[in-house]
Scaffold this active site. Structure first.
Site, PDB file in Angstrom:
ATOM      1  N   ALA A  55       0.806  -1.109   0.039  1.00  0.00           N
ATOM      2  CA  ALA A  55      -0.091  -0.105  -0.203  1.00  0.00           C
ATOM      3  C   ALA A  55       0.869   1.324  -0.046  1.00  0.00           C
ATOM      4  O   ALA A  55       0.371   2.312  -0.654  1.00  0.00           O
ATOM      5  CB  ALA A  55      -0.908   0.010   1.075  1.00  0.00           C
ATOM      6  N   GLU A  79       3.137   2.006  -1.510  1.00  0.00           N
ATOM      7  CA  GLU A  79       3.719   2.316  -2.789  1.00  0.00           C
ATOM      8  C   GLU A  79       2.723   2.769  -4.011  1.00  0.00           C
ATOM      9  O   GLU A  79       2.989   3.458  -5.060  1.00  0.00           O
ATOM     10  CB  GLU A  79       4.509   1.055  -3.734  1.00  0.00           C
ATOM     11  CG  GLU A  79       5.928   0.773  -3.279  1.00  0.00           C
ATOM     12  CD  GLU A  79       5.819   0.302  -1.785  1.00  0.00           C
ATOM     13  OE1 GLU A  79       6.787   0.378  -0.944  1.00  0.00           O
ATOM     14  OE2 GLU A  79       4.891  -0.613  -1.314  1.00  0.00           O
ATOM     15  N   THR A 136       1.387  -2.775  16.606  1.00  0.00           N
ATOM     16  CA  THR A 136       2.102  -1.443  16.583  1.00  0.00           C
ATOM     17  C   THR A 136       1.469  -0.432  15.877  1.00  0.00           C
ATOM     18  O   THR A 136       0.225  -0.354  15.318  1.00  0.00           O
ATOM     19  CB  THR A 136       3.565  -1.641  15.863  1.00  0.00           C
ATOM     20  OG1 THR A 136       3.226  -1.801  14.453  1.00  0.00           O
ATOM     21  CG2 THR A 136       4.245  -2.923  16.358  1.00  0.00           C
ATOM     22  N   HIS A 196       2.308   1.063  13.226  1.00  0.00           N
ATOM     23  CA  HIS A 196       2.635   0.927  11.888  1.00  0.00           C
ATOM     24  C   HIS A 196       1.552   1.226  10.940  1.00  0.00           C
ATOM     25  O   HIS A 196       1.552   1.781   9.780  1.00  0.00           O
ATOM     26  CB  HIS A 196       3.400  -0.245  11.548  1.00  0.00           C
ATOM     27  CG  HIS A 196       3.749  -0.503  10.083  1.00  0.00           C
ATOM     28  ND1 HIS A 196       4.753   0.254   9.681  1.00  0.00           N
ATOM     29  CD2 HIS A 196       3.308  -1.355   9.192  1.00  0.00           C
ATOM     30  CE1 HIS A 196       4.968  -0.151   8.096  1.00  0.00           C
ATOM     31  NE2 HIS A 196       4.157  -0.963   7.908  1.00  0.00           N
ATOM     32  N   PHE A 210     -10.740   5.216  -4.667  1.00  0.00           N
ATOM     33  CA  PHE A 210     -10.237   4.902  -3.451  1.00  0.00           C
ATOM     34  C   PHE A 210     -10.831   3.562  -2.961  1.00  0.00           C
ATOM     35  O   PHE A 210     -12.077   3.504  -2.606  1.00  0.00           O
ATOM     36  CB  PHE A 210     -10.090   5.710  -2.118  1.00  0.00           C
ATOM     37  CG  PHE A 210      -9.251   5.575  -0.975  1.00  0.00           C
ATOM     38  CD1 PHE A 210      -8.041   6.117  -1.086  1.00  0.00           C
ATOM     39  CD2 PHE A 210      -9.657   4.902   0.033  1.00  0.00           C
ATOM     40  CE1 PHE A 210      -7.150   5.664   0.012  1.00  0.00           C
ATOM     41  CE2 PHE A 210      -8.889   4.582   1.070  1.00  0.00           C
ATOM     42  CZ  PHE A 210      -7.591   4.974   1.084  1.00  0.00           C
ATOM     43  N   ARG A 223     -15.355  -7.468   3.020  1.00  0.00           N
ATOM     44  CA  ARG A 223     -15.464  -6.307   2.246  1.00  0.00           C
ATOM     45  C   ARG A 223     -14.925  -6.483   0.775  1.00  0.00           C
ATOM     46  O   ARG A 223     -14.849  -5.508   0.107  1.00  0.00           O
ATOM     47  CB  ARG A 223     -14.602  -5.279   2.988  1.00  0.00           C
ATOM     48  CG  ARG A 223     -15.213  -4.553   4.033  1.00  0.00           C
ATOM     49  CD  ARG A 223     -14.529  -3.666   4.892  1.00  0.00           C
ATOM     50  NE  ARG A 223     -14.743  -2.203   4.004  1.00  0.00           N
ATOM     51  CZ  ARG A 223     -13.983  -1.258   4.484  1.00  0.00           C
ATOM     52  NH1 ARG A 223     -12.879  -1.345   5.406  1.00  0.00           N
ATOM     53  NH2 ARG A 223     -14.055  -0.160   3.761  1.00  0.00           N
TER      54      ARG A 223
END
Length: 296
Positions: free
Chosen positions: A191, A193, A221, A223, A248, A262
């Site tokens: 994601a 990139e 975390t 991240h 998106f 999803r």
């Protein structure tokens, strides 16, 4: 400037006007009319009922076979039931059958019923059968992808999810008329990139829209938050600065199960939805730019 339209109508003869006024007022309030400012003098009394919109219609030749007072409503059958219940408290059942008609189709693509509320007041209640009737005029996109060029960016990370999103996007584009040679698929590592690839494709001016697909799953975390924020910002910035629509379709989920839902299992396919949004935005852009192109 015209501010409003008022129709003044007598509802009863002098000896019965007070009772008829009160009863009709109760009915109109039940049907949802907003009460306006009333008035009264030694001989007369008036009550106002406000509707959101008003129209005045002029005709030539024979007057249409409809009551002079027409009230447009939603949920016509519910309104009919409310009027019928009110009339049953005022009249015998056999009288109501002659005073109140059943909802019927008209030749002007609507359903209508009429009610003789008093000896002087006959009202028609109607509802359009056109689902677009009454909607404000707006420029909207068409879901026709013929002649449009698309780039789809997807990731190799979490391919169990992103491959499903990709198939959803391709399904939407091809069903809508896009040609296979007009759809370019670009795979990036993850994601992070996506924004860079999206910007490069948008700046090439070869594509009418970019569809971005990816999947981020929350770990233990921070991240996840850091990556998602930058991915969303980068895609949005690329769209704003290049003027090319970016759809998106990057999922941000807590668990793999949520992502699978999803991606086509339970909550629709977000790749399909992103591609549909891309088609619509290209159509909207073309409509918005059409006057400028004609002028040039």
């Amino acid at each position: 400037m015209i501010k409003g339209i008022t129709l003044v109508h007598s509802v009863a003869s002098a000896d019965a006007r007070s009772l008829a006024m009160d009863r009709l007022g109760s009915l109109f309030e039940t049907l949802g009319f907003e009460s306006g400012k009333g008035w009264q003098d030694d001989q007369r009394r008036g009550a106002a009922f406000l509707a959101p919109l008003g129209n005045i219609e002029l005709v030539t030749g024979r007057t249409p076979a409809v009551p002079p007072l027409l009230i447009e409503v939603t949920q016509l059958d519910h309104v009919h039931t409310a009027v019928q219940q009110w009339m049953l408290t005022e009249h015998r059942t056999e009288e109501v059958e002659t005073l109140l008609s059943a909802p019927e189709l008209t030749h002007w693509n609507s359903r209508l019923f009429t009610a003789q509320l008093t000896s002087e007041l006959r009202v028609g209640f109607w509802q359009s059968e056109n689902p677009l009737h009454g909607r404000p005029l707006a420029i909207e996109g068409d879901l026709d992808a013929h002649g449009m060029r698309f780039a789809i960016i997807t990731t190799r990370w979490n391919t169990v999810i992103t491959d499903r999103l990709l198939q959803g996007s391709l399904d939407a584009l091809y069903r809508s008329g896009a040609a296979k040679q007009d759809v370019e698929i670009v795979r990036v590592p993850g994601a992070w990139e996506i924004p860079n690839a999206a910007r490069t494709l948008a700046e090439s001016k070869k594509f009418d829209a970019i569809v971005t697909l990816g999947c981020l799953l929350r770990g233990e975390t921070a991240h996840y938050e850091a990556i998602y924020t930058e991915v969303a910002r980068g895609i949005g910035q690329s769209q704003q600065e290049t003027g090319v629509p970016h759809a998106f379709g990057v999922l941000t989920c807590e668990t793999l199960e949520q992502a699978l839902d999803r991606a086509g299992l339970k909550a629709g396919n977000k790749g399909f939805e992103a591609a549909i949004a891309a088609i619509e935005m290209v159509s909207i852009q073309r409509k918005l730019r059409a006057p400028d192109q004609a002028a040039s």
